[in-house]
Every structure is written in C-alpha cells, then in structure tokens.
Scaffold this active site. Structure first.
Site, mmCIF file in Angstrom:
data_model
loop_
_atom_site.group_PDB
_atom_site.id
_atom_site.type_symbol
_atom_site.label_atom_id
_atom_site.label_comp_id
_atom_site.label_asym_id
_atom_site.label_seq_id
_atom_site.Cartn_x
_atom_site.Cartn_y
_atom_site.Cartn_z
ATOM 1 N N LYS A 143 58.760 17.070 77.362
ATOM 2 C CA LYS A 143 58.880 17.943 76.186
ATOM 3 C C LYS A 143 60.164 18.768 76.256
ATOM 4 C CE LYS A 143 53.906 18.111 75.604
ATOM 5 N NZ LYS A 143 52.646 18.866 75.707
ATOM 6 N N GLN A 192 50.038 23.966 78.222
ATOM 7 C CA GLN A 192 49.719 22.598 78.635
ATOM 8 C C GLN A 192 48.292 22.524 79.169
ATOM 9 O OE1 GLN A 192 51.690 20.068 78.032
ATOM 10 N NE2 GLN A 192 50.608 18.464 79.115
ATOM 11 N N ASP A 237 51.138 23.056 68.856
ATOM 12 C CA ASP A 237 50.238 21.976 69.257
ATOM 13 C C ASP A 237 49.134 21.800 68.216
ATOM 14 O OD1 ASP A 237 50.724 20.498 71.582
ATOM 15 O OD2 ASP A 237 50.111 22.158 72.890
#
Ligand SMILES: Nc1nc(=O)c2c([nH]1)NC[C@@H]1CN(c3ccc(C(=O)N[C@@H](CCC(=O)O)C(=O)O)cc3)C=[N+]21
Length: 296
Positions: free
Chosen positions: A54, A98, A121
């Site tokens: 990422k 994460q 997200d």
C-alpha cells in the site's frame, strides 16, 4: 473453453495512471497531495507485506503517507487515542488500521472510531450503512475493486445471478450488498455453514469467493461460462522456494479455469485491485472531504 484472465495487476496499473495524473493536476494548482496514514499493529509477515504494498502504491501515484507501527502489546485505549489524533489531524485525508488486530483489541470498535470521511477502507458502520443510500460515501476497498475489475472487462452484472461465498464484515457482507443494491444483480449469500454449497455455486453466473479456505471451489462446483472472482489469499508453508510459502486462492484455478468465461488469478487478481481502490478512496477523501459526511 479457456477463460479470460481478469488481470488485476494490469487494471490496477491503469487506475494508478489515472490517479497519478489527477495528483499531478492538484500539485500544478499548488494544492497538497492526498495523504494516507496506515496503522500496523505487531509484526505479522503477511500484514507487513500488504501494508508495504500500500505504501509503495502511494509513492507511485505521488501521495503523501505516514506509517505507524505499534507493538502487539499496545492497549485498545492507546490505539483509540492514536486514531483520535489522526482524525483531528487536518493534514491527513485517509486512515486505515490493518487487520487482523491482536485478540485483546476489538477490530470493529477500533475501525469504527475512524471518521467516516477518512475511512478509506470503508469499514465503519456509517460507510457500510451508506452502501444502501444514494450517497454511498466511501465503499469498502476490496468489493469496490472487484466491481471495478468486472466492469473494465465488461462482465455483465445487471440481472445476473451472483453467488457470494463468504459473509465477513470486510468482504462478503458489503460485496453482496453492492451487487444487489448498486449493480442490480440477483444475489445469493453462502458461507461456511451453508448445507450443500455446490448446489448454489453451480447456479452462479458470477461467483465471488472469500472464505480463506484454499481450493474450496473445484471444477465440478461451477457451470460453464461462469465469471469467477477469487478473494482468498492463504500462505501455505513450503520448502520448495526461498520465500518459504506459496499463495493459494479459495478456487482450484486449473480445474475451474477450464469451465469459466472469466477468472481472477491469485496472486495478481483481487489483491492489487484492493490497493487501487484504497488509492481511489484516498483521492476522493482528499478532494471531497466535507461532503461525504453531510449528504444523506
Ligand atoms: N484494514 C485492512 N484493509 C485491507 O484492505 C486488508 C486488511 N486490513 N487486512 C488484510 C486484507 C488482505 N489485503 C490484501 C491487500 C493486498 C494484497 C496484495 O497485494 N496481493 C498481491 C500479492 C501479495 C503477496 O505476495 O503476498 C497479489 O494478490 O497479487 C493482498 C491482500 C488487504 N486487506
């Protein structure tokens, strides 16, 4: 028949080019580049790889980024405080935490603390609920990437039977909602408790699998002409290569590829598309900031 490969690596590169030119245009107007912050807890190898991928993608498109790495022992309340701090930081447009997190931390509590307009997200309850609204806010990265991949290969979705295998809050649940409410597919949701899974998968025009069970879907479980999206990415230990593992999807590729019209590979399918969506969401968060939370 041999299937067309849904090449997530290629499409994600195209999307990155599009994003990069928008970032260049922002910079040319003396506006700041979008800024993504990523929180990584602990030192799990797979999580480190994904977060690094990422960050590398941010570099390629010219985003600013901040990586915060905390030890596994960090308390839930300390993590909450860090999220509040980034929420309040005007300079940061998007924040991801994460997953998975250590057992003593509630992933749903933590991700839901992210401000909805920084939730790139698409994990907050606010953005999940907004899938069914006319102003969807920020869509969850993996489902968003899958729809984008199918559309770029002109896979017909409207009116087709989409069978989703997996009911997780991060992929299966939002994916099935997006297919039903945005794309007007007819949707069946299956999962690990489904009795006679093959009965349903055989009826799929579009089969999306996100269970984390390697090679769950075999050739006899699909019909001719199906479009198959494999979200699974499990590391299986091996001594046959330097890395010490091979990656396996949830689909037996060799068998299913023979019957499918379209299929995603693992790696090189959904993974890179998740990252491309994260970049698209971060650009959106940076350029539309205040409107994401106010429109109903
Ligand atoms: N807050 C959060 N957001 C996520 O989006 C999220 C997460 N947590 N936790 C884990 C899953 C998994 N995920 C992947 C992202 C990229 C690849 C990826 O780049 N895959 C490469 C290969 C990578 C490799 O070699 O292992 C590929 O499929 O070609 C894979 C998996 C994001 N997830």
């Amino acid at each position: 028949m041999s299937a067309t490969i849904l090449d997530g690596r290629k499409v994600s590169r195209e999307i990155e080019e599009e994003i990069k030119s928008e970032v260049d245009a922002l910079k040319a107007k003396n506006k700041k580049a979008p800024h993504l912050a990523a929180i990584l807890v602990g030192d799990d190898g797979a999580s480190q790889t994904y977060v690094n991928n990422k960050i590398k993608a941010c570099k390629r498109v010219g985003f600013e980024y901040t990586l915060l790495n905390f030890p596994t022992t960090i308390s839930e309340s300390k993590l909450m405080t860090e999220i509040e701090r980034i929420n309040a930081d005007e300079d940061i447009d998007g924040l991801i935490v994460q997953l998975p997190l250590p057992d003593h931390i509630s992933a749903s509590k933590v991700t839901d603390r992210i401000l909805p307009h920084k939730d790139v997200d698409g994990f907050t309850n606010e953005n999940y609920g907004r899938i069914t609204s006319k102003h969807p806010g920020l869509l969850p990265a993996t489902p968003f990437g899958i729809v984008e991949l199918l559309k770029r290969y002109k896979v017909d979705i409207k009116g087709k039977h989409c069978v989703m295998v997996g009911n997780s809050r991060t992929v299966g649940a939002p994916m099935s909602s997006i297919m039903a409410y945005h794309e007007n597919a007819t949707v069946t949701v299956c999962h690990i408790h489904t009795v006679d899974l093959a009965h349903y998968t055989k009826q799929a025009d579009i089969l999306i699998v996100a269970t984390g069970k390697p090679a769950l879907i075999t050739g006899d479980m699909v019909k001719e002409g199906v479009a198959v999206v494999d979200v699974g990415i499990t590391r299986i230990p091996t001594e046959d290569n330097e890395r010490g593992y091979i990656l396996s999807g949830d689909v037996n590729f060799e068998e299913v590829e023979k019957k499918a019209s379209f299929i995603t590979p693992v790696p090189g399918g959904v993974g890179p598309m998740t990252i491309a969506s994260l970049l698209m969401n971060t650009l959106k968060a940076a350029t539309t900031k205040s409107t994401i939370t106010t429109e109903i």
